[in-house]
Design an enzyme around this catalytic site. Structure first.
Site, mmCIF file in Angstrom:
data_model
loop_
_atom_site.group_PDB
_atom_site.id
_atom_site.type_symbol
_atom_site.label_atom_id
_atom_site.label_comp_id
_atom_site.label_asym_id
_atom_site.label_seq_id
_atom_site.Cartn_x
_atom_site.Cartn_y
_atom_site.Cartn_z
ATOM 1 N N HIS A 77 0.821 -1.209 0.000
ATOM 2 C CA HIS A 77 0.000 0.000 0.000
ATOM 3 C C HIS A 77 0.860 1.265 0.000
ATOM 4 O O HIS A 77 0.471 2.290 -0.555
ATOM 5 C CB HIS A 77 -0.964 -0.016 1.182
ATOM 6 C CG HIS A 77 -2.053 -1.016 0.974
ATOM 7 N ND1 HIS A 77 -2.075 -2.232 1.586
ATOM 8 C CD2 HIS A 77 -3.121 -0.985 0.142
ATOM 9 C CE1 HIS A 77 -3.135 -2.901 1.164
ATOM 10 N NE2 HIS A 77 -3.785 -2.168 0.298
ATOM 11 N N CYS A 129 -9.811 -3.285 -10.200
ATOM 12 C CA CYS A 129 -9.195 -2.059 -9.688
ATOM 13 C C CYS A 129 -7.822 -2.307 -9.059
ATOM 14 O O CYS A 129 -7.240 -1.410 -8.467
ATOM 15 C CB CYS A 129 -10.133 -1.378 -8.685
ATOM 16 S SG CYS A 129 -10.499 -2.400 -7.264
HETATM 17 C C1 PEP Z 1 -6.430 -4.805 -4.419
HETATM 18 O O1 PEP Z 1 -6.224 -5.552 -3.468
HETATM 19 O O2 PEP Z 1 -6.174 -5.094 -5.591
HETATM 20 C C2 PEP Z 1 -7.008 -3.464 -4.180
HETATM 21 C C3 PEP Z 1 -7.381 -2.694 -5.163
HETATM 22 O O3 PEP Z 1 -7.090 -3.048 -2.885
HETATM 23 P P1 PEP Z 1 -5.830 -2.504 -2.060
HETATM 24 O O4 PEP Z 1 -4.668 -2.403 -3.002
HETATM 25 O O5 PEP Z 1 -6.215 -1.214 -1.465
HETATM 26 O O6 PEP Z 1 -5.639 -3.585 -1.038
HETATM 27 MG MG MG Z 2 -7.015 -5.034 -1.528
#
Ligand code: PEP
Ligand code: MG
Length: 582
Positions: free
Chosen positions: A197, A512
């Site tokens: 993240h 996403c």
């Molecule tokens: C994912 O896990 O692909 C996602 C979009 O959520 P995050 O990256 O915030 O965990």
């Molecule tokens: Mg995620």
């Protein structure tokens, strides 16, 4: 002498600037400004921490066996005396009052000035006494960090790192936000991976960064000039004039290339065979809407709201969130806004890890996302109310992170229903048909996608976590990063199952995760039948360019052949052929 080292480039951009080395302990000290009415309470908290530190040392002294050498006991006595000295018993209190700041920050400022005095001493013995200062200060600090201030205060914006390339062992997402506020130019961490993240956030905040540069702290010195190339992962220390000129030119070329690619921003994303594709933006902060609009995004496919909860001592209230979502929606001017409910936990913690009493062994498998929301309704319900209220004002969707079993989803949906009733009773407007979707991030959810679709209006594939959980690879662990493979056959099968479920139910499925924003995978995803891509705004023009030049019917035949292959060698050959020859 010029020297180059290679890490993993996770956020592109070339930065030339001085180094600032920062150890993790220093990062964990929160800096808040306090309203005057809280000063007395904060002083009392500091005094209680001092008393606690004394008690702690006395307890240790009481447990020392009788035959222990006298200098050990003296060592503790010295520390006890230091706690009574005005440098620690009075000055930090004066700092709390005069600077109207929290106790931890006041203590840090005092520690820094004491350490400076010791560092300037000629006598090598006295110079080493700074370790005592560190030790005593850390004892008080640990106690303070376990008893955080209880009122709503905002982190201070004082700039300490403006223009610097930060070198550190690791950086939490919350620290990354704080550092951006303080104007850092770039960062280098010893650990971390490209889909952590912190990495995603660095891209979103536009901070060039290199991670996984082992022993970085020992390779650079404070104020040494470095060149950081956040795309290639290079860090060049003490560059010579020739190297500097080369990178200045590269920086200019990159800026020009970006301007080139955004020329397609007003063009609809339609494939050569006439399929309409949605290209949406992932945002982390309300301010990201600017770049999403500039780049021609057709709306927001993922608003990671958890960052609204970071670097503050109380979570944002319903009203505060309502205002943020309202403004974001307004700035989208009629385009859809998908708000993901808070996905806290794992590497996205609200507080510094030092303030937590227990650190779970496997945080990514622990109390995260909707699991945390169900456990802490006081944290979750104000957000749900705010999102519902804003849905009365425009096209808003709710996205639930990390769904993994149907019972849990039903509990969340019941909570949502109850919240709708409560709003209705209060006469507050909301969209009763607000679309509710779930993130497919856990293999179980992908395999059972159709079961979830009985309850949901849409799905969104979060490949970052889906890959992490399918291949058992920690997103934040650079040691296993090399195994993180979006093209692994198991990952592709799970994506395919989810897309098929969407088609069966006639419900939209978007993606996403970072995979959706990587132009290397665009054609493959089109071939699998993906029609909604949500990604970081910066990558959108390039992905759109690939879409504009693709023929989906051709691609889907090829991808189906790849998916049917159960021989790994054949699978890899077909995939390579697809990636490079079609
Ligand atoms: C994912 O896990 O692909 C996602 C979009 O959520 P995050 O990256 O915030 O965990
Ligand atoms: Mg995620």
């Amino acid at each position: 002498m010029t020297y180059a080292r290679l890490g993993t480039g996770i956020s592109s951009g070339v930065v030339i600037g001085p180094v600032r080395i920062l150890y993790r302990n220093e990062l964990e000290i929160p800096q808040c400004s306090l309203p005057p009415q809280f000063i007395a309470e904060e002083i009392a908290r500091y005094q209680a921490a001092l008393t606690g530190a004394k008690q702690h040392l006395k307890d240790i002294r009481g447990q020392i066996p009788a035959h222990t050498p006298a200098d050990i006991v003296e060592f503790i006595d010295t520390h006890l005396l230091m706690l009574d000295d005005s440098t620690l018993s009075r000055v930090p209190i004066e700092i709390i009052s005069s600077r109207e700041c929290n106790a931890e920050w006041a203590l840090k400022l005092q520690r820094d000035s004491l350490v400076r005095v010791f560092d300037e001493m000629e006598d090598p013995y006295l110079r080493t006494r700074r370790d005592d200062v560190d030790h005593v200060v850390n004892t008080i600090m640990r106690i303070l960090l376990n008893s955080p201030v209880h009122h709503s205060v905002k982190p201070s914006q004082e700039s300490t790192y403006s223009g610097y390339v930060l070198v550190t062992d690791e950086l939490s997402p919350a620290d990354a936000i704080l550092m951006q506020h303080q104007g850092i130019a770039a960062f280098i961490t010893e650990g971390g991976g490209p889909t952590s993240h912190t990495a995603i956030l660095a891209r979103s905040l536009g901070i060039p960064a290199v991670v996984g540069l082992h022993h970085a702290r020992h390779c650079y010195q404070n104020d040494e000039t470095v060149i950081l190339d956040g795309q290639r992962g290079w860090v060049i220390g003490t560059p010579d004039a020739h190297t500097l000129t080369h990178f200045h030119q590269q920086r200019r070329r990159e800026q020009n290339r970006f301007i080139e690619t955004i020329r397609n921003r007003h063009q609809p994303a339609v494939t050569r065979d006439g399929i309409n594709i949605s290209v949406l933006a992932n945002i982390e902060m309300p301010g990201d809407i600017e770049s999403a609009n500039r780049i021609g995004a057709q709306g927001v496919g993922l608003f990671r709201t958890e960052y609204l909860y970071m670097n503050r001592l109380l979570p944002p209230s319903e009203e505060e969130q309502f205002e943020i979502y309202r403004e974001t929606l307004q700035r989208l001017a009629g385009k859809p806004l998908t708000i993901r409910t808070l996905d806290l936990g794992a590497d996205k913690q609200i507080n510094n890890s030092s303030t937590q009493t227990t650190v779970p062994v496997n945080p990514a498998l622990g109390l995260r996302a909707i699991r945390l929301a169900l456990k802490e309704p006081d944290l979750f319900l104000p957000q749900l109310r705010a999102i519902l209220r804003v849905s009365a004002l425009g096209p808003v969707k709710i996205l639930l992170p990390m769904i993994s079993n149907v019972q849990e989803l039903q509990l969340i949906l019941r909570l949502l229903q109850d919240t709708c009733h409560a709003l209705q009773t209060q006469g507050l407007a909301f969209d009763p048909n607000i679309p509710v979707g779930g993130m497919i991030e856990v293999p179980a959810a992908a395999i059972n996608a159709d079961m979830f679709l009985n309850f949901l209006d849409f799905l969104s594939i979060g490949t970052n976590d889906l890959i992490q959980y399918t291949l058992a690879i920690d997103r934040v662990d650079d040691e296993v990063n090399y195994l993180y493979d979006p093209l692994n056959p198991a990952v592709l099968q799970l994506i395919n199952i989810t897309l098929m479920a969407g088609r069966k139910f006639g419900k939209p499925v978007s993606m996403c995760g970072e995979m959706a924003g990587d132009p290397r995978f665009t054609r493959l995803l089109l071939g699998l039948g993906l029609t909604e891509f949500s990604m970081h705004p910066n990558t959108l023009p390039e992905v759109k360019e690939v879409i504009l030049n693709s023929n989906v019917s051709q691609l889907s035949q090829l991808t189906q052949t790849i998916l049917r292959s159960n021989d790994y060698e054949q699978f890899t050959n077909l995939l390579n052929d697809f990636q490079y020859n079609h």
